[in-house]
Design an enzyme around this catalytic site. Structure first.
Site, mmCIF file in Angstrom:
data_model
loop_
_atom_site.group_PDB
_atom_site.id
_atom_site.type_symbol
_atom_site.label_atom_id
_atom_site.label_comp_id
_atom_site.label_asym_id
_atom_site.label_seq_id
_atom_site.Cartn_x
_atom_site.Cartn_y
_atom_site.Cartn_z
ATOM 1 N N LYS A 4 3.004 -4.371 9.805
ATOM 2 C CA LYS A 4 3.706 -4.724 8.571
ATOM 3 C C LYS A 4 4.220 -3.479 7.853
ATOM 4 O O LYS A 4 5.370 -3.427 7.431
ATOM 5 C CB LYS A 4 2.780 -5.507 7.621
ATOM 6 C CG LYS A 4 2.247 -6.792 8.214
ATOM 7 C CD LYS A 4 1.363 -7.548 7.215
ATOM 8 C CE LYS A 4 0.128 -6.790 6.754
ATOM 9 N NZ LYS A 4 -0.865 -6.551 7.817
ATOM 10 N N ARG A 63 -2.260 -13.525 0.898
ATOM 11 C CA ARG A 63 -3.310 -13.527 1.916
ATOM 12 C C ARG A 63 -4.195 -14.756 1.838
ATOM 13 O O ARG A 63 -5.136 -14.855 2.634
ATOM 14 C CB ARG A 63 -4.191 -12.288 1.751
ATOM 15 C CG ARG A 63 -3.483 -11.016 2.118
ATOM 16 C CD ARG A 63 -4.357 -9.856 1.733
ATOM 17 N NE ARG A 63 -4.850 -9.163 2.880
ATOM 18 C CZ ARG A 63 -4.316 -8.040 3.365
ATOM 19 N NH1 ARG A 63 -3.244 -7.528 2.831
ATOM 20 N NH2 ARG A 63 -4.859 -7.437 4.388
ATOM 21 N N ARG A 118 -5.338 4.472 14.179
ATOM 22 C CA ARG A 118 -4.367 4.844 13.145
ATOM 23 C C ARG A 118 -4.829 6.079 12.370
ATOM 24 O O ARG A 118 -6.003 6.245 12.068
ATOM 25 C CB ARG A 118 -4.162 3.694 12.161
ATOM 26 C CG ARG A 118 -3.288 4.119 10.964
ATOM 27 C CD ARG A 118 -2.843 2.967 10.116
ATOM 28 N NE ARG A 118 -3.946 2.166 9.658
ATOM 29 C CZ ARG A 118 -3.785 0.970 9.082
ATOM 30 N NH1 ARG A 118 -2.584 0.466 8.908
ATOM 31 N NH2 ARG A 118 -4.837 0.295 8.686
ATOM 32 N N ARG A 125 -8.244 5.921 7.572
ATOM 33 C CA ARG A 125 -8.554 5.062 6.432
ATOM 34 C C ARG A 125 -10.003 4.616 6.509
ATOM 35 O O ARG A 125 -10.523 4.348 7.577
ATOM 36 C CB ARG A 125 -7.634 3.827 6.454
ATOM 37 C CG ARG A 125 -6.557 3.874 5.389
ATOM 38 C CD ARG A 125 -5.510 2.830 5.597
ATOM 39 N NE ARG A 125 -6.021 1.460 5.516
ATOM 40 C CZ ARG A 125 -5.243 0.371 5.552
ATOM 41 N NH1 ARG A 125 -3.933 0.504 5.669
ATOM 42 N NH2 ARG A 125 -5.760 -0.837 5.487
ATOM 43 N N ARG A 134 -12.151 -7.417 8.660
ATOM 44 C CA ARG A 134 -10.808 -7.698 8.139
ATOM 45 C C ARG A 134 -10.113 -8.769 8.972
ATOM 46 O O ARG A 134 -9.406 -9.623 8.432
ATOM 47 C CB ARG A 134 -9.965 -6.416 8.135
ATOM 48 C CG ARG A 134 -10.397 -5.442 7.040
ATOM 49 C CD ARG A 134 -9.923 -4.037 7.318
ATOM 50 N NE ARG A 134 -8.478 -3.916 7.381
ATOM 51 C CZ ARG A 134 -7.842 -2.910 7.988
ATOM 52 N NH1 ARG A 134 -8.535 -1.952 8.579
ATOM 53 N NH2 ARG A 134 -6.535 -2.871 7.986
HETATM 54 P P1 AP5 Z 1 0.696 -0.588 10.418
HETATM 55 O O1 AP5 Z 1 2.157 -0.700 10.350
HETATM 56 O O2 AP5 Z 1 0.006 0.359 9.520
HETATM 57 O O3 AP5 Z 1 0.028 -2.046 10.322
HETATM 58 P P2 AP5 Z 1 -0.183 -2.999 9.079
HETATM 59 O O4 AP5 Z 1 0.181 -4.390 9.525
HETATM 60 O O5 AP5 Z 1 0.480 -2.491 7.868
HETATM 61 O O6 AP5 Z 1 -1.762 -2.918 8.990
HETATM 62 P P3 AP5 Z 1 -2.718 -2.695 7.734
HETATM 63 O O7 AP5 Z 1 -4.021 -2.217 8.273
HETATM 64 O O8 AP5 Z 1 -2.079 -1.858 6.703
HETATM 65 O O9 AP5 Z 1 -2.850 -4.178 7.277
HETATM 66 P P4 AP5 Z 1 -3.869 -4.785 6.300
HETATM 67 O O10 AP5 Z 1 -3.138 -6.028 5.963
HETATM 68 O O11 AP5 Z 1 -5.251 -4.962 6.779
HETATM 69 O O12 AP5 Z 1 -4.081 -3.694 5.164
HETATM 70 P P5 AP5 Z 1 -3.640 -3.599 3.654
HETATM 71 O O13 AP5 Z 1 -3.423 -2.175 3.374
HETATM 72 O O14 AP5 Z 1 -2.531 -4.568 3.362
HETATM 73 O O15 AP5 Z 1 0.307 -0.258 11.939
HETATM 74 C C1 AP5 Z 1 -1.036 -0.062 12.333
HETATM 75 C C2 AP5 Z 1 -1.136 1.025 13.408
HETATM 76 O O16 AP5 Z 1 -0.441 0.614 14.592
HETATM 77 C C3 AP5 Z 1 -0.514 2.379 13.020
HETATM 78 O O17 AP5 Z 1 -1.321 3.396 13.550
HETATM 79 C C4 AP5 Z 1 0.853 2.383 13.693
HETATM 80 O O18 AP5 Z 1 1.251 3.681 14.042
HETATM 81 C C5 AP5 Z 1 0.590 1.532 14.925
HETATM 82 N N1 AP5 Z 1 1.735 0.720 15.292
HETATM 83 C C6 AP5 Z 1 2.573 0.044 14.451
HETATM 84 N N2 AP5 Z 1 3.503 -0.630 15.137
HETATM 85 C C7 AP5 Z 1 3.231 -0.404 16.469
HETATM 86 C C8 AP5 Z 1 3.839 -0.833 17.701
HETATM 87 N N3 AP5 Z 1 4.908 -1.639 17.674
HETATM 88 N N4 AP5 Z 1 3.291 -0.409 18.850
HETATM 89 C C9 AP5 Z 1 2.204 0.413 18.848
HETATM 90 N N5 AP5 Z 1 1.597 0.867 17.733
HETATM 91 C C10 AP5 Z 1 2.112 0.463 16.564
HETATM 92 O O19 AP5 Z 1 -4.932 -4.127 2.897
HETATM 93 C C11 AP5 Z 1 -6.096 -3.355 2.846
HETATM 94 C C12 AP5 Z 1 -7.128 -4.022 1.947
HETATM 95 O O20 AP5 Z 1 -6.592 -4.157 0.618
HETATM 96 C C13 AP5 Z 1 -7.523 -5.449 2.328
HETATM 97 O O21 AP5 Z 1 -8.525 -5.449 3.313
HETATM 98 C C14 AP5 Z 1 -7.971 -6.007 0.968
HETATM 99 O O22 AP5 Z 1 -9.245 -5.545 0.634
HETATM 100 C C15 AP5 Z 1 -6.979 -5.382 0.014
HETATM 101 N N6 AP5 Z 1 -5.788 -6.216 -0.215
HETATM 102 C C16 AP5 Z 1 -4.497 -5.904 0.105
HETATM 103 N N7 AP5 Z 1 -3.658 -6.893 -0.228
HETATM 104 C C17 AP5 Z 1 -4.433 -7.863 -0.782
HETATM 105 C C18 AP5 Z 1 -4.164 -9.150 -1.312
HETATM 106 N N8 AP5 Z 1 -2.916 -9.664 -1.346
HETATM 107 N N9 AP5 Z 1 -5.195 -9.886 -1.780
HETATM 108 C C19 AP5 Z 1 -6.446 -9.401 -1.762
HETATM 109 N N10 AP5 Z 1 -6.787 -8.196 -1.274
HETATM 110 C C20 AP5 Z 1 -5.784 -7.435 -0.782
HETATM 111 MG MG MG Z 2 -0.165 -1.724 5.991
#
Ligand code: AP5
Ligand code: MG
Ligand code: ZN
Length: 207
Positions: A15, A86, A120, A153, A164
């Site tokens: 994402k 979410r 990552r 992270r 997660r």
């Molecule tokens: P990346 O693009 O970083 O993936 P992502 O989908 O953004 O993954 P996140 O870990 O950021 O998602 P998340 O939803 O758990 O975390 P968030 O920060 O939103 O890619 C991942 C890796 O893969 C990278 O190393 C990249 O290089 C690699 N990659 C990417 N594309 C690739 C490809 N095509 N091929 C190979 N490799 C690739 O949330 C974190 C925390 O915040 C949650 O756990 C929760 O506690 C809180 N939170 C956030 N939003 C909310 C909400 N709305 N409600 C409640 N709590 C929330």
């Molecule tokens: Mg992300």
């Protein structure tokens, strides 16, 4: 043309990677609850700080994230929203405060998600994303873009990643099902190179 794009997907689906490219391509605001919460980890709220929830891999309480999203969307003239909604309550709230032009779901298998997240690395200075194997920096541990230090992270350890993913299956899959039932969901196979996935998304948005 201003666009309001929602990007859905499991943790590690790409994402953040794709939102950044979409925001550049279409000149949109990248609104991401994860980054907003990480920047305010120790903010005091009536529920406690975001840190305790995030480090356990749990969702931060809805009122905290709803407020962040409301303010950010009001300020944006076209956006890519990443990391929200979410759960179904957040989906209903979003429905009340904005209109979406495209809802995209990046589909990636669990095994691949775990590999992506545990490998990552993120820049401590500018937030750029890397992967030790799939997207390595030119110099190990150093950001190509700003020279900052690359760190892991706190929630990217295997144990927290599993938590997660469970939270995703329990809370966020119903959100995807909700958009699928509405007939608005664009499903993209997210298991390809980042450039290939990006082409699939822009083709889908423009056609
Ligand atoms: P990346 O693009 O970083 O993936 P992502 O989908 O953004 O993954 P996140 O870990 O950021 O998602 P998340 O939803 O758990 O975390 P968030 O920060 O939103 O890619 C991942 C890796 O893969 C990278 O190393 C990249 O290089 C690699 N990659 C990417 N594309 C690739 C490809 N095509 N091929 C190979 N490799 C690739 O949330 C974190 C925390 O915040 C949650 O756990 C929760 O506690 C809180 N939170 C956030 N939003 C909310 C909400 N709305 N409600 C409640 N709590 C929330
Ligand atoms: Mg992300
Ligand atoms: Zn950097």
């Amino acid at each position: 043309m201003s666009r309001n794009i929602l990007l859905l997907g499991a943790p590690g689906a790409g994402k953040g990677t794709q939102s950044k490219k979409l925001a550049e391509e279409y000149d949109l605001e990248h609104v991401t609850t994860g980054d907003a919460l990480r920047a305010n980890k120790d903010m005091e709220t009536e529920y406690g700080t975001p840190r305790s929830f995030m480090e356990a891999g749990e969702l931060v309480p809805d009122p905290v994230v709803n407020e962040i999203v409301k303010v950010a969307l009001e300020e944006a003239d076209g956006y890519v929203l990443d990391g929200y909604p979410r759960n179904l309550d957040q989906a209903e709230y979003l429905d009340e405060i904005t209109d979406l032009d495209a809802v995209i779901y990046l589909d990636v298998s669990e095994e691949e998600l775990v590999d992506r997240l545990t490998g990552r690395r993120v820049c401590d200075e500018c937030g750029a994303n890397y992967h030790v194997e799939f997207q390595p920096p030119e110099e190990e541990g150093v950001c190509d873009e700003c020279g900052g230090e690359l760190i892991q992270r706190e929630d990217d350890t295997e144990e927290t990643v599993r938590e997660r993913l469970q939270v995703f299956y329990d809370n966020t899959e119903p959100v995807i099902e909700h958009f699928r039932e509405q007939g608005d969901l664009i499903e993209i196979d997210g298991e390809a190179t980042p450039d290939e996935v990006f082409n699939r998304i822009t083709d889908a948005i423009e056609n």
